[in-house]
Design a protein around this motif. Structure first.
Motif, PDB file in Angstrom:
ATOM      1  N   LYS A   9      -9.298 -13.018 -17.850  1.00  9.61           N
ATOM      2  CA  LYS A   9      -7.898 -12.740 -17.510  1.00  9.61           C
ATOM      3  C   LYS A   9      -7.103 -12.146 -18.663  1.00  9.61           C
ATOM      4  O   LYS A   9      -6.018 -11.598 -18.454  1.00  9.61           O
ATOM      5  N   ARG A  10      -7.624 -12.214 -19.891  1.00  3.04           N
ATOM      6  CA  ARG A  10      -6.913 -11.629 -21.031  1.00  3.04           C
ATOM      7  C   ARG A  10      -7.040 -10.103 -21.062  1.00  3.04           C
ATOM      8  O   ARG A  10      -6.262  -9.424 -21.730  1.00  3.04           O
ATOM      9  N   PHE A  11      -8.025  -9.563 -20.346  1.00  2.00           N
ATOM     10  CA  PHE A  11      -8.355  -8.155 -20.496  1.00  2.00           C
ATOM     11  C   PHE A  11      -7.911  -7.285 -19.323  1.00  2.00           C
ATOM     12  O   PHE A  11      -7.846  -6.064 -19.461  1.00  2.00           O
ATOM     13  N   LEU A  12      -7.622  -7.882 -18.178  1.00  2.00           N
ATOM     14  CA  LEU A  12      -7.274  -7.099 -16.994  1.00  2.00           C
ATOM     15  C   LEU A  12      -5.985  -7.610 -16.366  1.00  2.00           C
ATOM     16  O   LEU A  12      -5.765  -8.819 -16.244  1.00  2.00           O
ATOM     17  N   GLU A  13      -5.145  -6.659 -15.948  1.00  2.00           N
ATOM     18  CA  GLU A  13      -3.925  -6.982 -15.216  1.00  2.00           C
ATOM     19  C   GLU A  13      -4.256  -7.197 -13.744  1.00  2.00           C
ATOM     20  O   GLU A  13      -5.282  -6.721 -13.235  1.00  2.00           O
ATOM     21  N   ASP A  14      -3.366  -7.900 -13.052  1.00  2.00           N
ATOM     22  CA  ASP A  14      -3.580  -8.154 -11.625  1.00  2.00           C
ATOM     23  C   ASP A  14      -3.750  -6.855 -10.844  1.00  2.00           C
ATOM     24  O   ASP A  14      -4.591  -6.770  -9.937  1.00  2.00           O
ATOM     25  N   ALA A  15      -2.952  -5.836 -11.184  1.00  2.00           N
ATOM     26  CA  ALA A  15      -3.030  -4.566 -10.456  1.00  2.00           C
ATOM     27  C   ALA A  15      -4.376  -3.871 -10.680  1.00  2.00           C
ATOM     28  O   ALA A  15      -4.871  -3.163  -9.793  1.00  2.00           O
ATOM     29  N   GLU A  16      -4.976  -4.074 -11.841  1.00  2.00           N
ATOM     30  CA  GLU A  16      -6.300  -3.502 -12.106  1.00  2.00           C
ATOM     31  C   GLU A  16      -7.364  -4.214 -11.287  1.00  2.00           C
ATOM     32  O   GLU A  16      -8.288  -3.581 -10.759  1.00  2.00           O
ATOM     33  N   VAL A  17      -7.241  -5.534 -11.185  1.00  2.00           N
ATOM     34  CA  VAL A  17      -8.171  -6.311 -10.367  1.00  2.00           C
ATOM     35  C   VAL A  17      -8.039  -5.901  -8.905  1.00  2.00           C
ATOM     36  O   VAL A  17      -9.032  -5.759  -8.180  1.00  2.00           O
ATOM     37  N   GLU A  18      -6.816  -5.668  -8.477  1.00  2.00           N
ATOM     38  CA  GLU A  18      -6.578  -5.282  -7.083  1.00  2.00           C
ATOM     39  C   GLU A  18      -7.233  -3.947  -6.749  1.00  2.00           C
ATOM     40  O   GLU A  18      -7.871  -3.806  -5.697  1.00  2.00           O
ATOM     41  N   VAL A  19      -7.088  -2.949  -7.622  1.00  2.00           N
ATOM     42  CA  VAL A  19      -7.676  -1.643  -7.323  1.00  2.00           C
ATOM     43  C   VAL A  19      -9.194  -1.717  -7.372  1.00  2.00           C
ATOM     44  O   VAL A  19      -9.889  -1.028  -6.604  1.00  2.00           O
ATOM     45  N   LEU A  20      -9.756  -2.558  -8.240  1.00  2.00           N
ATOM     46  CA  LEU A  20     -11.203  -2.734  -8.286  1.00  2.00           C
ATOM     47  C   LEU A  20     -11.714  -3.348  -6.982  1.00  2.00           C
ATOM     48  O   LEU A  20     -12.698  -2.875  -6.396  1.00  2.00           O
ATOM     49  N   ALA A  21     -11.040  -4.399  -6.524  1.00  2.00           N
ATOM     50  CA  ALA A  21     -11.435  -5.030  -5.262  1.00  2.00           C
ATOM     51  C   ALA A  21     -11.259  -4.073  -4.089  1.00  2.00           C
ATOM     52  O   ALA A  21     -12.110  -4.017  -3.180  1.00  2.00           O
ATOM     53  N   SER A  22     -10.193  -3.289  -4.110  1.00  2.00           N
ATOM     54  CA  SER A  22      -9.940  -2.338  -3.023  1.00  2.00           C
ATOM     55  C   SER A  22     -10.987  -1.234  -2.986  1.00  2.00           C
ATOM     56  O   SER A  22     -11.399  -0.780  -1.906  1.00  2.00           O
ATOM     57  N   TYR A  23     -11.426  -0.787  -4.154  1.00  2.00           N
ATOM     58  CA  TYR A  23     -12.441   0.263  -4.225  1.00  2.00           C
ATOM     59  C   TYR A  23     -13.730  -0.185  -3.536  1.00  2.00           C
ATOM     60  O   TYR A  23     -14.304   0.541  -2.714  1.00  2.00           O
ATOM     61  N   TYR A  24     -14.179  -1.400  -3.844  1.00  2.00           N
ATOM     62  CA  TYR A  24     -15.415  -1.875  -3.221  1.00  2.00           C
ATOM     63  C   TYR A  24     -15.196  -2.295  -1.773  1.00  2.00           C
ATOM     64  O   TYR A  24     -16.117  -2.216  -0.953  1.00  2.00           O
ATOM     65  N   SER A  25     -13.998  -2.693  -1.447  1.00  2.00           N
ATOM     66  CA  SER A  25     -13.673  -2.955  -0.048  1.00  2.00           C
ATOM     67  C   SER A  25     -13.734  -1.660   0.762  1.00  2.00           C
ATOM     68  O   SER A  25     -14.198  -1.655   1.913  1.00  2.00           O
ATOM     69  N   ALA A  26     -13.289  -0.559   0.164  1.00  2.00           N
ATOM     70  CA  ALA A  26     -13.346   0.740   0.840  1.00  2.00           C
ATOM     71  C   ALA A  26     -14.783   1.151   1.124  1.00  2.00           C
ATOM     72  O   ALA A  26     -15.088   1.708   2.194  1.00  2.00           O
ATOM     73  N   ILE A  27     -15.680   0.900   0.181  1.00  3.94           N
ATOM     74  CA  ILE A  27     -17.098   1.211   0.406  1.00  3.94           C
ATOM     75  C   ILE A  27     -17.690   0.282   1.458  1.00  3.94           C
ATOM     76  O   ILE A  27     -18.391   0.715   2.382  1.00  3.94           O
ATOM     77  N   GLN A  28     -17.386  -0.999   1.348  1.00  6.06           N
ATOM     78  CA  GLN A  28     -17.897  -1.981   2.304  1.00  6.06           C
ATOM     79  C   GLN A  28     -17.464  -1.647   3.732  1.00  6.06           C
ATOM     80  O   GLN A  28     -18.272  -1.719   4.674  1.00  6.06           O
ATOM     81  N   ASP A  29     -16.197  -1.277   3.900  1.00  6.02           N
ATOM     82  CA  ASP A  29     -15.646  -1.003   5.230  1.00  6.02           C
ATOM     83  C   ASP A  29     -15.719   0.473   5.599  1.00  6.02           C
ATOM     84  O   ASP A  29     -15.260   0.850   6.682  1.00  6.02           O
ATOM     85  N   GLN A  30     -16.260   1.293   4.688  1.00  5.90           N
ATOM     86  CA  GLN A  30     -16.339   2.745   4.875  1.00  5.90           C
ATOM     87  C   GLN A  30     -14.968   3.309   5.274  1.00  5.90           C
ATOM     88  O   GLN A  30     -14.827   4.053   6.242  1.00  5.90           O
ATOM     89  N   ASP A  31     -13.989   2.935   4.479  1.00  4.10           N
ATOM     90  CA  ASP A  31     -12.591   3.289   4.723  1.00  4.10           C
ATOM     91  C   ASP A  31     -12.196   4.428   3.788  1.00  4.10           C
ATOM     92  O   ASP A  31     -11.862   4.204   2.618  1.00  4.10           O
ATOM     93  N   ALA A  32     -12.217   5.660   4.296  1.00  2.79           N
ATOM     94  CA  ALA A  32     -11.941   6.828   3.461  1.00  2.79           C
ATOM     95  C   ALA A  32     -10.497   6.857   2.976  1.00  2.79           C
ATOM     96  O   ALA A  32     -10.220   7.302   1.859  1.00  2.79           O
TER      97      ALA A  32
END
Length: 226
Positions: free
Chosen positions: A77-100
């Protein structure tokens, strides 16, 4: 900032760093999905260490599980902001759900456009790229639907001078593609992450090979370059 290297050299250097994202190999053994007990959250074992001392500890000393997003993320948690974690999770969610649409919101436009043009001769668009990534992960699940049980960030650096970090190459690419002045005005920083995705077929979980990717901040928003 002018570079002594042609832009194609930039892409080659970056592709060398993130090639695992295109051709990721699975780690051999099946294992249970990582749970919250595997991470040190607000760790009590550091009770005798001051806050200033904590800042001097290496990455991984204060790991936490964040389950606020569609895919859980474990990170220091010292190295990443919440917004960075969110975009990382969203990126892999987009691949998982094939959401262009979600994918396009998560990735840096200058990078993905150039990547698709130069790595694939313009033959792939975002939809095809997502499908390719999905198929790569699906192969590790023997054809089962892709589901990410966890994304673990195992390292993070934002040091542009770090050897082979690729951050300076990415910034130089940005300057070449959108213009030096515009890049300098919009560039707010970049981090190189190493991640390990945990996939599940609904019964068993599999920890995939390490993947390198960048989170770049442009005009105050975070985007993935992978």
């Amino acid at each position: 900032m002018q570079s002594q290297f042609p832009i194609t050299r930039h892409l080659a250097a970056l592709l060398a760093l993130i090639s695992a994202a295109v051709a990721m190999t699975a780690c051999g053994d099946t294992q249970e999905a990582i749970n919250s007990s595997s991470a040190v959250e607000d760790s009590t074992i550091f009770d005798d260490i001051t806050f200033d001392d904590m800042d001097d500890l290496d990455y991984g000393a204060t790991m936490r599980d964040n389950t606020d997003y569609a895919i859980p993320v474990t990170y220091d948690k010292r190295f990443l902001e919440d917004a960075e974690v969110e975009v990382l999770a969203s990126y892999y969610s987009a691949i998982q759900d094939q959401d262009a649409d979600l994918f396009d919101e998560c990735v840096a436009e200058f990078y993905i456009d150039y990547y698709l043009e130069n790595a694939y001769g313009g033959l792939l668009n975002s939809d095809a790229y997502i499908a390719q990534q999905y198929d790569t992960f699906q192969d590790q699940l023997d054809g089962a639907d892709v589901a990410f049980a966890l994304i673990t960030v195992t390292s993070c650096t934002e040091d542009e001078t770090a050897e082979d970090s690729g951050i300076t190459y990415l910034k130089d690419m940005c300057a070449k593609l959108i213009g030096e002045e515009e890049c300098e005005a919009s560039w707010d920083g970049c981090k190189l992450l190493t991640i390990e995705p945990t996939l599940t077929d609904g019964t068993d979980s599999f920890v995939g090979g390490e993947i390198n990717l960048f989170i770049v901040q442009l005009d105050g928003s975070y985007y993935i370059c992978a």
